[in-house]
Design a protein around this motif. Structure first.
Motif, PDB file in Angstrom:
ATOM      1  N   TRP A 170       0.860  -1.177   0.000  1.00 53.34           N
ATOM      2  CA  TRP A 170       0.000   0.000   0.000  1.00 53.34           C
ATOM      3  C   TRP A 170       0.900   1.232   0.000  1.00 53.34           C
ATOM      4  O   TRP A 170       1.849   1.310   0.797  1.00 53.34           O
ATOM      5  CB  TRP A 170      -0.914   0.026   1.217  1.00 53.34           C
ATOM      6  N   TYR A 171       0.591   2.166  -0.871  1.00 52.16           N
ATOM      7  CA  TYR A 171       1.245   3.457  -0.928  1.00 52.16           C
ATOM      8  C   TYR A 171       0.187   4.524  -0.701  1.00 52.16           C
ATOM      9  O   TYR A 171      -1.020   4.267  -0.853  1.00 52.16           O
ATOM     10  CB  TYR A 171       1.882   3.684  -2.304  1.00 52.16           C
ATOM     11  N   ARG A 172       0.631   5.715  -0.391  1.00 50.47           N
ATOM     12  CA  ARG A 172      -0.305   6.832  -0.295  1.00 50.47           C
ATOM     13  C   ARG A 172       0.353   8.108  -0.810  1.00 50.47           C
ATOM     14  O   ARG A 172       1.571   8.239  -0.780  1.00 50.47           O
ATOM     15  CB  ARG A 172      -0.785   7.030   1.139  1.00 50.47           C
ATOM     16  N   GLN A 173      -0.480   8.996  -1.286  1.00 42.75           N
ATOM     17  CA  GLN A 173      -0.009  10.285  -1.770  1.00 42.75           C
ATOM     18  C   GLN A 173      -0.849  11.388  -1.144  1.00 42.75           C
ATOM     19  O   GLN A 173      -2.010  11.600  -1.565  1.00 42.75           O
ATOM     20  CB  GLN A 173      -0.071  10.362  -3.285  1.00 42.75           C
ATOM     21  N   PRO A 174      -0.304  12.059  -0.132  1.00 42.61           N
ATOM     22  CA  PRO A 174      -1.024  13.175   0.476  1.00 42.61           C
ATOM     23  C   PRO A 174      -1.114  14.340  -0.509  1.00 42.61           C
ATOM     24  O   PRO A 174      -0.298  14.443  -1.438  1.00 42.61           O
ATOM     25  CB  PRO A 174      -0.160  13.537   1.688  1.00 42.61           C
ATOM     26  N   PRO A 175      -2.032  15.247  -0.298  1.00 39.65           N
ATOM     27  CA  PRO A 175      -2.178  16.396  -1.193  1.00 39.65           C
ATOM     28  C   PRO A 175      -0.881  17.190  -1.289  1.00 39.65           C
ATOM     29  O   PRO A 175      -0.303  17.583  -0.272  1.00 39.65           O
ATOM     30  CB  PRO A 175      -3.284  17.225  -0.532  1.00 39.65           C
ATOM     31  N   GLY A 176      -0.411  17.414  -2.513  1.00 42.14           N
ATOM     32  CA  GLY A 176       0.776  18.219  -2.733  1.00 42.14           C
ATOM     33  C   GLY A 176       2.086  17.561  -2.370  1.00 42.14           C
ATOM     34  O   GLY A 176       3.131  18.218  -2.352  1.00 42.14           O
ATOM     35  N   LYS A 177       2.053  16.262  -2.074  1.00 46.02           N
ATOM     36  CA  LYS A 177       3.278  15.575  -1.660  1.00 46.02           C
ATOM     37  C   LYS A 177       3.566  14.379  -2.574  1.00 46.02           C
ATOM     38  O   LYS A 177       2.745  13.982  -3.390  1.00 46.02           O
ATOM     39  CB  LYS A 177       3.175  15.123  -0.200  1.00 46.02           C
ATOM     40  N   GLU A 178       4.749  13.792  -2.356  1.00 50.21           N
ATOM     41  CA  GLU A 178       5.158  12.627  -3.121  1.00 50.21           C
ATOM     42  C   GLU A 178       4.440  11.369  -2.615  1.00 50.21           C
ATOM     43  O   GLU A 178       4.028  11.296  -1.452  1.00 50.21           O
ATOM     44  CB  GLU A 178       6.667  12.422  -2.976  1.00 50.21           C
ATOM     45  N   LEU A 185       5.563   4.862   0.538  1.00 54.06           N
ATOM     46  CA  LEU A 185       5.213   3.502   0.932  1.00 54.06           C
ATOM     47  C   LEU A 185       4.619   3.508   2.330  1.00 54.06           C
ATOM     48  O   LEU A 185       5.177   4.098   3.251  1.00 54.06           O
ATOM     49  CB  LEU A 185       6.457   2.614   0.892  1.00 54.06           C
ATOM     50  N   VAL A 186       3.503   2.825   2.492  1.00 56.68           N
ATOM     51  CA  VAL A 186       2.840   2.705   3.783  1.00 56.68           C
ATOM     52  C   VAL A 186       3.139   1.346   4.409  1.00 56.68           C
ATOM     53  O   VAL A 186       3.548   1.265   5.575  1.00 56.68           O
ATOM     54  CB  VAL A 186       1.321   2.878   3.638  1.00 56.68           C
ATOM     55  N   ALA A 187       2.916   0.282   3.655  1.00 48.98           N
ATOM     56  CA  ALA A 187       3.105  -1.066   4.187  1.00 48.98           C
ATOM     57  C   ALA A 187       3.263  -2.044   3.035  1.00 48.98           C
ATOM     58  O   ALA A 187       2.747  -1.809   1.944  1.00 48.98           O
ATOM     59  CB  ALA A 187       1.925  -1.478   5.055  1.00 48.98           C
ATOM     60  N   SER A 188       3.964  -3.136   3.308  1.00 48.22           N
ATOM     61  CA  SER A 188       4.117  -4.165   2.296  1.00 48.22           C
ATOM     62  C   SER A 188       4.011  -5.537   2.943  1.00 48.22           C
ATOM     63  O   SER A 188       4.233  -5.687   4.154  1.00 48.22           O
ATOM     64  CB  SER A 188       5.457  -4.028   1.566  1.00 48.22           C
ATOM     65  N   ASN A 225       6.146  -5.127   6.384  1.00 47.37           N
ATOM     66  CA  ASN A 225       6.943  -3.958   6.726  1.00 47.37           C
ATOM     67  C   ASN A 225       6.040  -2.741   6.721  1.00 47.37           C
ATOM     68  O   ASN A 225       5.077  -2.679   5.944  1.00 47.37           O
ATOM     69  CB  ASN A 225       8.074  -3.758   5.713  1.00 47.37           C
ATOM     70  N   TYR A 226       6.382  -1.780   7.572  1.00 52.89           N
ATOM     71  CA  TYR A 226       5.558  -0.585   7.724  1.00 52.89           C
ATOM     72  C   TYR A 226       6.411   0.669   7.774  1.00 52.89           C
ATOM     73  O   TYR A 226       7.534   0.648   8.283  1.00 52.89           O
ATOM     74  CB  TYR A 226       4.742  -0.665   9.020  1.00 52.89           C
ATOM     75  N   ALA A 227       5.841   1.748   7.278  1.00 50.91           N
ATOM     76  CA  ALA A 227       6.447   3.050   7.494  1.00 50.91           C
ATOM     77  C   ALA A 227       6.359   3.377   8.981  1.00 50.91           C
ATOM     78  O   ALA A 227       5.397   2.990   9.660  1.00 50.91           O
ATOM     79  CB  ALA A 227       5.716   4.105   6.676  1.00 50.91           C
TER      80      ALA A 227
END
Length: 120
Positions: A36-44, A47-50, A59-61
């Motif tokens: 799982w990845y995420r992209q906050p507004p205005g950011k890159e 990786l959140v978790a795999s 694995n986790y951020a």
């Protein structure tokens, strides 16, 4: 045809729980690591978790450790992200990713994303 379809994103209050799902089709799901990845507004995108193909390794951020749990059901070809105690900074578009590298090459698939908005 390869498809990754995320669902479960919604508007939620801080401190609540949410579960995202990503349904896969068109490829051999059980042989792929999922993330799982995420992209906050205005950011890159980050990786959140795999989780490994068999589900034995995760694995986790640092920002989501303890609060989020990644899991998978290979029979249902679905990967999940359980999000507990969500915070406003978890607001982002969440994407799932399937990745496998073997002697033939690298296979890398992404979903279209699902929006999670956390209010304070």
């Amino acid at each position: 045809q390869v498809q990754l379809v995320e669902s479960g994103g919604e508007y939620v209050q801080s401190g609540r729980s949410l579960r995202l799902s990503c349904a896969a089709s068109g490829f051999s799901f059980s042989t792929y690591a999922m993330s799982w990845y995420r992209q906050p507004p205005g950011k890159e995108r980050e990786l959140v978790a795999s989780i490994s193909s068999a589900g034995s390794n995760t694995n986790y951020a640092d920002s989501v450790k303890v609060r989020f749990t990644i899991s998978r059901d290979n029979a249902q070809k679905t990967v999940y992200l359980q999000m507990n105690s969500v915070k406003p900074e978890d607001t982002a578009v969440y994407y799932c990713r399937a990745l496998r590298t073997d002697w033939r090459g690298t296979y890398d698939y992404w979903g279209q994303g699902t929006q999670v908005t956390v209010s304070s």
